[in-house]
Design an enzyme around this catalytic site. Structure first.
Site, PDB file in Angstrom:
ATOM      1  N   THR A  53     -42.407 -15.509  15.166  1.00 50.44           N
ATOM      2  CA  THR A  53     -41.812 -14.893  16.110  1.00 50.44           C
ATOM      3  C   THR A  53     -40.326 -14.182  15.661  1.00 50.44           C
ATOM      4  O   THR A  53     -40.263 -13.117  15.905  1.00 50.44           O
ATOM      5  CB  THR A  53     -41.256 -15.872  17.135  1.00 50.44           C
ATOM      6  OG1 THR A  53     -42.496 -16.256  17.757  1.00 50.44           O
ATOM      7  CG2 THR A  53     -40.435 -15.154  18.302  1.00 50.44           C
ATOM      8  N   THR A  72     -42.517 -20.700  14.417  1.00 50.88           N
ATOM      9  CA  THR A  72     -41.776 -22.119  14.667  1.00 50.88           C
ATOM     10  C   THR A  72     -42.870 -23.134  15.135  1.00 50.88           C
ATOM     11  O   THR A  72     -42.634 -24.282  14.784  1.00 50.88           O
ATOM     12  CB  THR A  72     -40.773 -22.061  15.943  1.00 50.88           C
ATOM     13  OG1 THR A  72     -41.438 -21.501  17.074  1.00 50.88           O
ATOM     14  CG2 THR A  72     -39.553 -21.249  15.709  1.00 50.88           C
ATOM     15  N   ASP A  73     -43.938 -22.644  15.459  1.00 50.55           N
ATOM     16  CA  ASP A  73     -45.195 -23.744  15.912  1.00 50.55           C
ATOM     17  C   ASP A  73     -45.494 -24.793  15.090  1.00 50.55           C
ATOM     18  O   ASP A  73     -45.544 -25.775  15.257  1.00 50.55           O
ATOM     19  CB  ASP A  73     -46.353 -23.200  16.449  1.00 50.55           C
ATOM     20  CG  ASP A  73     -46.410 -22.580  17.867  1.00 50.55           C
ATOM     21  OD1 ASP A  73     -45.438 -22.270  18.450  1.00 50.55           O
ATOM     22  OD2 ASP A  73     -47.430 -22.578  18.519  1.00 50.55           O
ATOM     23  N   LYS A 114     -40.823 -30.075  15.891  1.00 48.31           N
ATOM     24  CA  LYS A 114     -40.769 -29.022  17.202  1.00 48.31           C
ATOM     25  C   LYS A 114     -40.724 -29.902  18.538  1.00 48.31           C
ATOM     26  O   LYS A 114     -41.814 -30.432  18.941  1.00 48.31           O
ATOM     27  CB  LYS A 114     -41.662 -28.002  17.165  1.00 48.31           C
ATOM     28  CG  LYS A 114     -41.334 -26.994  18.187  1.00 48.31           C
ATOM     29  CD  LYS A 114     -42.237 -25.581  18.112  1.00 48.31           C
ATOM     30  CE  LYS A 114     -41.683 -24.656  19.072  1.00 48.31           C
ATOM     31  NZ  LYS A 114     -42.332 -23.251  18.840  1.00 48.31           N
TER      32      LYS A 114
END
Lengths: 444, 444
Positions: free
Chosen positions: A100, A176-177, A255
């Site tokens: 992202t 980020t996942d 996360k």
């Protein structure tokens, strides 16, 4: 480019890109530097860079009032990327992988597209050129859910070659996942690391007004260039309201929220340090320090893909272990409940996991036990079922998160024989296991 | 019975069970009511009930000083269970299922054993007899990791029969490991519920000095007898230092720590209410209120065991979907990453999940998509891979936790046709899906 309507209003206010302006709208008043409009997206949004470093995209309406507050001296131009070769600054390599942070929203379709050049990222944060003698490695451009052990190996090798080639710190931009999976993988793969490796990203794409990309980038450079930490860590927002970033050990970050800026939390640990708005580092935890004169870093990139991560739960089918055995798997990490329980379910015989665990262990498969609670530590003693699981050969993985235990076992089986891997699984090698802390234990 | 040595010291201090005493030890000073020593366990520990309701077990040494501060008037005796039939108090049924709250530690071996009679639990909390016209149902005595859908059905049926038989509230004692799975199951299974169903347990067994069992029990009775809530919830400690309990909606609670007393957290919601030391309820969230004159509650206990909960992660094998298809599974809940991504992994073709998801959906299997982040909400729009997953037939489950989505899908497929279940999966039926909250969304 801004829309004709906005361009007209701006020119009436004599406001040029780079000028300080105030926008009065029905939603409130916004103040900051007028930014150029990114190529894609809704051309009816005015973007300003606030004093806290955020870009805000404000939807324009006829009721908006633009006031120019001050102009930049001289002819203003936004910096373009160039390799400056300023050897008085720390040499930092930025390794770009996609995600992202490297994407733009198309405001019309709502879709997200990857940037074509990582240099575009630095367009809005010229201050990075004052911090580092920058080298950009455009390694790949993929979404983090598509990362595999092959990409982990490639990133690890690039980190090693950049450091061995003279860089003194690394910033990795990443989706980020699965950032915490990659962070764990690099923590295990980089042997004799003697520099800070800061992995960062964004929860909102870099051309959205509220993007966290630039604050994260700047602070990642600050920790990579200015810290004494010889570890891999994740550098993301500490809170949703901004103010500080965390630098969290790569084997202790997770996360924990789908969309918040402060999605990454330290689990069973505190962050190594925080980085505040002024770039000041505050060290919170013990960490591995850089050592003068230490030799080259080595990327140990073997990884066994035939390792499974299985979540057990009421009614879960232990036959899944046989499935993986049939596929030649060499390792299994179980996500048990509570202290590391798996169902023995006396009321439905087919649902007992214990005999299948034993069968897998007897066949030479390494079986680790973790907890889906995420926080806390598994235990192989308190309850009878836990002792039975241990007797069956399950290795209780202390306070390692399931995801980290998975990455560790893949790493171990990719580089060591099963018997060695079995011994090393519950022994700390990269900060993934912490000593028992008193905080979780109460009186008697 | 206490050891001879302790008995001697106590008799010298003229302290009898039930008296208020002070213990001065090397570890500090403890004050409270002298309790009888449970039958099992280390007889060299003095147990006192502190004013905050906790029992503390203090290891006795020769340096301990015992002082009697006051005696109970008259002949003191600990209450025994009896059905009091005091119809002026609310009729509350306690359904006993086992778990740590119903177990004792053997201090010598460290092992844990189940209580033989649930009445023993109430031995230390006579105040419950002042709160409720009590009825005890000794339903089962199992560890919560051994719970299956059969036990869920049995508990639901018992709740319904107790309520329809005149009880006005329910307390269920349960192991903590899978308490949130059971809480979700009961939330779906109890139709037209018109009473508070409080599920409680203990993170430390009831004969350990620091057990949270009794505070949890008392507060569960307080909420079951004194609230206006017509929902299933988990009543456990709000903080590790005590002071308050939470009553968390059954579809929004999760065990987030292996060992802390405050292991249960509300996820994507706030607790329905808190219960403080004085038994006062403070309502925090909207909830379903009891209605005067509402009819009987019905237990809808169908459950499809052939539903899988699969966690995806880097390198994860999508072939697992074929395994479940071969076994005749009717539903799959995927734990994706971030906003609900599954790997499409262009670098390793075998690792793409999308085609396998499509194959499962085409075969009539209901596939739900959740996030392993736990907190936050999945989304089927922002990113291309998410839209592809939706096109393949994956149903994004909003802000439902993976565990709750699993229980819900099992419940739906156990009671409805697949097509109906598919439609209901992402529609709120028992508080499992909350409206979008503003708190997680930032400017622009």
């Amino acid at each position: 480019m801004y829309s004709e309507r906005i361009s007209l209003i701006l020119s009436k206010a004599q406001a040029k890109e780079g000028d300080r302006i105030r926008l009065e709208t029905e939603r409130g008043t916004f103040e900051g530097i007028l930014m150029p409009r990114p190529d894609t997206g809704n051309s009816n949004v005015i973007v300003i860079k606030r004093d806290d470093g955020y870009n805000v995209g404000v939807e324009f309406s006829d009721k908006c009032i633009v006031k120019k507050l001050g102009s930049r001296s001289g002819e203003f131009s936004f910096p373009k990327y160039e390799a400056r070769g300023n050897r008085s600054l720390p040499g930092i390599s930025m390794i770009y992988t996609g995600g992202t942070i490297g994407s733009k929203v198309d405001y019309v379709t709502g879709g997200v597209y990857m940037l074509t050049k990582p240099e575009e990222l630095l367009y809005e944060v010229p201050e990075i050129y004052e911090m580092a003698d920058l080298r950009i490695r455009n390694l790949m451009s993929i979404a983090s859910e598509d990362m595999t052990y092959k990409e982990w190996a490639s990133i690890a090798e690039t980190v090693a070659s950049e450091l061995n080639d003279g860089s003194s710190g690394i910033v990795i931009t990443h989706g980020t996942d699965t950032m915490h999976y990659t962070a764990a993988a690099l923590s295990f793969m980089l042997k004799d690391l003697n520099a800070t490796v800061a992995i960062t990203g964004a929860q909102r794409s870099s051309d959205r007004g509220s993007s966290d990309a630039f604050v994260n980038l700047v602070r990642s450079f600050q920790v990579a260039a200015g810290s004494d930490i010889a570890e891999v860590g994740i550098c993301m927002h500490a809170g949703s309201s901004d103010g500080k970033n965390y630098f969290i050990r790569g084997t202790k970050a997770r996360k924990m929220h789908t969309s918040r800026r402060d999605a990454f939390k330290p689990v069973n640990s505190t962050p190594i340090c925080t980085i505040d708005e002024g770039g000041k580092l505050e060290y919170i935890s013990e960490y591995r320090h850089k050592e003068h004169g230490r030799g080259k870093v080595k990327a140990v990139t073997g990884f066994e893909p035939k390792v499974a991560l299985i979540k057990t739960h009421p009614n879960s089918d232990p036959g899944i272990i046989e499935y993986y055995m049939g596929k030649g798997y060499r390792g299994i990490i179980l996500e048990g409940t509570g202290l590391g329980h798996v169902p023995s379910s006396p009321s439905i015989k087919d649902l007992s996991w214990l005999s299948n665990v034993k069968r897998a262990v007897d066949a030479g498969i390494v079986v680790g036990v973790t907890s889906q609670c995420i926080y806390g530590r598994v235990n192989d003693k308190v309850y009878r079922n836990l002792r039975l699981l241990k007797e069956a050969g399950g290795i209780h993985c202390e306070d390692m998160m399931p995801e980290v235990a998975y990455v560790k076992l893949g790493f171990l089986l990719g580089n060591y024989k099963s018997e060695e891997a079995r011994k090393m699984l519950a022994v700390n090698i990269a900060g993934e296991i912490t000593e028992r802390s008193v905080a979780d234990f109460d009186l008697v």
